[in-house]
Enzyme design. Structure first.
Site, PDB file in Angstrom:
ATOM      1  N   GLU A   1      -5.448  -4.921  10.591  1.00  0.00           N
ATOM      2  CA  GLU A   1      -4.462  -3.859  10.765  1.00  0.00           C
ATOM      3  C   GLU A   1      -4.712  -3.099  12.060  1.00  0.00           C
ATOM      4  O   GLU A   1      -5.492  -2.129  12.075  1.00  0.00           O
ATOM      5  CB  GLU A   1      -4.553  -2.878   9.592  1.00  0.00           C
ATOM      6  CG  GLU A   1      -4.242  -3.503   8.241  1.00  0.00           C
ATOM      7  CD  GLU A   1      -3.589  -2.488   7.320  1.00  0.00           C
ATOM      8  OE1 GLU A   1      -2.466  -2.774   6.879  1.00  0.00           O
ATOM      9  OE2 GLU A   1      -4.158  -1.423   7.092  1.00  0.00           O
TER      10      GLU A   1
ATOM     11  N   ASN B   1       0.872  -1.177   0.000  1.00  0.00           N
ATOM     12  CA  ASN B   1       0.000   0.000   0.000  1.00  0.00           C
ATOM     13  C   ASN B   1       0.904   1.221   0.000  1.00  0.00           C
ATOM     14  O   ASN B   1       1.476   1.570   1.032  1.00  0.00           O
ATOM     15  CB  ASN B   1      -0.899  -0.011   1.246  1.00  0.00           C
ATOM     16  CG  ASN B   1      -1.690   1.270   1.389  1.00  0.00           C
ATOM     17  OD1 ASN B   1      -1.814   2.037   0.438  1.00  0.00           O
ATOM     18  ND2 ASN B   1      -2.226   1.511   2.584  1.00  0.00           N
ATOM     19  N   TRP B   2       1.030   1.820  -1.173  1.00  0.00           N
ATOM     20  CA  TRP B   2       1.961   2.954  -1.282  1.00  0.00           C
ATOM     21  C   TRP B   2       1.406   4.225  -0.643  1.00  0.00           C
ATOM     22  O   TRP B   2       2.131   5.205  -0.489  1.00  0.00           O
ATOM     23  CB  TRP B   2       2.265   3.237  -2.756  1.00  0.00           C
ATOM     24  CG  TRP B   2       3.207   2.255  -3.387  1.00  0.00           C
ATOM     25  CD1 TRP B   2       3.829   1.194  -2.780  1.00  0.00           C
ATOM     26  CD2 TRP B   2       3.641   2.258  -4.753  1.00  0.00           C
ATOM     27  NE1 TRP B   2       4.630   0.536  -3.682  1.00  0.00           N
ATOM     28  CE2 TRP B   2       4.533   1.160  -4.900  1.00  0.00           C
ATOM     29  CE3 TRP B   2       3.374   3.051  -5.855  1.00  0.00           C
ATOM     30  CZ2 TRP B   2       5.148   0.863  -6.124  1.00  0.00           C
ATOM     31  CZ3 TRP B   2       3.985   2.759  -7.063  1.00  0.00           C
ATOM     32  CH2 TRP B   2       4.864   1.679  -7.192  1.00  0.00           C
ATOM     33  N   LYS B   3       0.132   4.240  -0.332  1.00  0.00           N
ATOM     34  CA  LYS B   3      -0.506   5.471   0.177  1.00  0.00           C
ATOM     35  C   LYS B   3      -0.230   6.619  -0.809  1.00  0.00           C
ATOM     36  O   LYS B   3      -0.159   6.368  -1.998  1.00  0.00           O
ATOM     37  CB  LYS B   3      -0.017   5.788   1.595  1.00  0.00           C
ATOM     38  CG  LYS B   3      -0.065   4.555   2.496  1.00  0.00           C
ATOM     39  CD  LYS B   3       0.160   4.866   3.929  1.00  0.00           C
ATOM     40  CE  LYS B   3       0.269   3.558   4.707  1.00  0.00           C
ATOM     41  NZ  LYS B   3       0.139   3.745   6.127  1.00  0.00           N
TER      42      LYS B   3
ATOM     43  N   GLY C   1       2.434   2.274  10.588  1.00  0.00           N
ATOM     44  CA  GLY C   1       3.371   3.384  10.400  1.00  0.00           C
ATOM     45  C   GLY C   1       4.083   3.800  11.671  1.00  0.00           C
ATOM     46  O   GLY C   1       4.703   4.853  11.716  1.00  0.00           O
TER      47      GLY C   1
ATOM     48  N   HIS D   1      -9.499   1.310   4.783  1.00  0.00           N
ATOM     49  CA  HIS D   1      -8.224   1.501   5.496  1.00  0.00           C
ATOM     50  C   HIS D   1      -8.459   2.454   6.673  1.00  0.00           C
ATOM     51  O   HIS D   1      -9.246   3.398   6.575  1.00  0.00           O
ATOM     52  CB  HIS D   1      -7.179   2.078   4.544  1.00  0.00           C
ATOM     53  CG  HIS D   1      -5.799   2.038   5.103  1.00  0.00           C
ATOM     54  ND1 HIS D   1      -5.356   2.969   6.015  1.00  0.00           N
ATOM     55  CD2 HIS D   1      -4.785   1.172   4.923  1.00  0.00           C
ATOM     56  CE1 HIS D   1      -4.114   2.682   6.358  1.00  0.00           C
ATOM     57  NE2 HIS D   1      -3.739   1.578   5.705  1.00  0.00           N
TER      58      HIS D   1
ATOM     59  N   GLU E   1      -6.833   4.842   7.764  1.00  0.00           N
ATOM     60  CA  GLU E   1      -6.593   6.267   7.455  1.00  0.00           C
ATOM     61  C   GLU E   1      -7.823   6.881   6.791  1.00  0.00           C
ATOM     62  O   GLU E   1      -8.148   8.041   7.034  1.00  0.00           O
ATOM     63  CB  GLU E   1      -5.342   6.402   6.562  1.00  0.00           C
ATOM     64  CG  GLU E   1      -4.076   6.153   7.364  1.00  0.00           C
ATOM     65  CD  GLU E   1      -2.877   5.704   6.551  1.00  0.00           C
ATOM     66  OE1 GLU E   1      -2.901   5.792   5.312  1.00  0.00           O
ATOM     67  OE2 GLU E   1      -1.904   5.237   7.184  1.00  0.00           O
TER      68      GLU E   1
ATOM     69  N   GLY F   1       2.745  -1.122   4.210  1.00  0.00           N
ATOM     70  CA  GLY F   1       2.844   0.282   3.841  1.00  0.00           C
ATOM     71  C   GLY F   1       4.289   0.671   3.569  1.00  0.00           C
ATOM     72  O   GLY F   1       4.820   0.442   2.476  1.00  0.00           O
ATOM     73  N   GLY F   2       4.946   1.212   4.593  1.00  0.00           N
ATOM     74  CA  GLY F   2       6.301   1.762   4.444  1.00  0.00           C
ATOM     75  C   GLY F   2       7.275   0.854   3.700  1.00  0.00           C
ATOM     76  O   GLY F   2       7.962   1.293   2.772  1.00  0.00           O
TER      77      GLY F   2
ATOM     78  N   SER G   1       3.406  -2.210  10.199  1.00  0.00           N
ATOM     79  CA  SER G   1       4.868  -2.245  10.332  1.00  0.00           C
ATOM     80  C   SER G   1       5.466  -3.615  10.011  1.00  0.00           C
ATOM     81  O   SER G   1       6.452  -4.020  10.632  1.00  0.00           O
ATOM     82  CB  SER G   1       5.293  -1.768  11.719  1.00  0.00           C
ATOM     83  OG  SER G   1       4.810  -0.448  11.947  1.00  0.00           O
TER      84      SER G   1
END
Ligand code: PEP
Length: 257
Positions: A171, A13-15, A177, A99, A101, A238-239, A217
Site C-alpha cells: 500500500e 478495510n472499512w476503517k 485515500g 496499516h 494509518e 478502503g473507500g 485507491s
C-alpha cells in the site's frame, strides 16, 4: 493473479466507518449480489464493535470477517485494546496489521508490527500485513530498500509453515485515500519485489504460494488492470469497500481473471 499457486483475496478495510446496524445492511445488500460461481476469497475488515453483527450477518455466505487491528499481549491491563484470542472467539479470520494509518497516527513501529504478526498467527488468525512507502521515500529512490526492511521485520521469526497464512498488502501511502492509484507497472514491480524478498527468506516454493495484494485507491475502474498482473493477487480496498455495489464490482473483476 496466479490462481494456480495462491489464493486471490479481495479485502475491504472499512476503517472507522459504519455502525453495527449499517454493517448488517451492507451484508444483506452484498450477499444479494454474490455470484453463484467462480470465487475469489472475500474479506470485510470491520471496526471491532461491528464484528459480532458482521459475523452473524455473513454467516453461511463465504465472506470472511476481518479485524483492523489487535494488541499483541494475550490479556492484562491494556485499557482499550483487543487480543487475538478475543477476535478469534468472535469468528474473525483475518486481521490487518501495520496499516500506514496505524504506523503514522498510533506509533506502530516495525517491531510492534512483528509482535502483532506473531500474536495473530499463534491464535490462528491470518494477518494482512501492510507495507508501503511515502511519496518522499519514492521520490528519494528508497522504495525497495524500505519495503525489504518492512517485510523482513514483519516476518522476523515466523516459521516457514506459517508464511502461507500471511497476506502481504503493498500500500503506497501516497495512493491511500487520495484517488491517486499506482500504475499497474508500479504496483506489479513492488509486489514482485516483495515476492523476491520472501523467496530469499523462505525459498521459491513458499514465495509463490503467498498472496500479495495491492491497496491504494483501487476501484471498479482500475481493478481489472491491476489484478491482471501476475504478482498482484488481490486488493485491500478502503473507500470503495464501503459501497456494496462498488465492492462487488471489484470482486467481479477478480473473478474474471
Ligand atoms: C486502505 O486504507 O487500505 C486503502 C487502500 O484505502 P483506499 O482504497 O481508500 O485508498
Amino acid at each position: 493473479m496466479n490462481r494456480r499457486y495462491r489464493k486471490t483475496i479481495i479485502a475491504g478495510n472499512w476503517k472507522m466507518n459504519k455502525t453495527a446496524t449499517e454493517a448488517k445492511k451492507f451484508a444483506d445488500d452484498f450477499k444479494a449480489l454474490l455470484p453463484k460461481t467462480k470465487w475469489c476469497d472475500v474479506v470485510v475488515c470491520v471496526p471491532s464493535v461491528d464484528i459480532s453483527a458482521a459475523v452473524r450477518a455473513f454467516k453461511d455466505s463465504r465472506v470472511a470477517v476481518g479485524a483492523q487491528n489487535l494488541f499483541y499481549e494475550d490479556h492484562g491491563a491494556y485499557t482499550g485494546e483487543v487480543s487475538a484470542a478475543m477476535l478469534c472467539d468472535l469468528g474473525v479470520k483475518y486481521v490487518i496489521v501495520g496499516h500506514s494509518e496505524r504506523r503514522a497516527m498510533f506509533g506502530e513501529t516495525d517491531a510492534i508490527v512483528n509482535k502483532k504478526v506473531h500474536a495473530a498467527l499463534n491464535a490462528g488468525l491470518n494477518p494482512i500485513i501492510c507495507v508501503g512507502e511515502s511519496l518522499d521515500q519514492r521520490e528519494m529512490g528508497v522504495t525497495m530498500e524500505l519495503i525489504a526492511l518492512q517485510v523482513k521485520s514483519a516476518l522476523a521469526g515466523v516459521a516457514a509453515e506459517n508464511i502461507r497464512r500471511c497476506v502481504i498488502a503493498y500500500e503506497p501511502i501516497w495512493a491511500i485515500g487520495t484517488g491517486k492509484t499506482a500504475t499497474g507497472e508500479q504496483a506489479a514491480e513492488v509486489c514482485g519485489f516483495i515476492r523476491a524478498t520472501i523467496r530469499a527468506m523462505y525459498g521459491a516454493r513458499i514465495a509463490r504460494s503467498v498472496t500479495i495484494q495491492y491497496g491504494g485507491s483501487m476501484n471498479p475502474a482500475n481493478a481489472a488492470e491491476l489484478l491482471g498482473h501476475e504478482d498482484i493477487d488481490g486488493g485491500l480496498i478502503g473507500g470503495a469497500s464501503l459501497d456494496a455495489g462498488k465492492f462487488m464490482d471489484i470482486v467481479n473483476a477478480a473473478n474474471q481473471g
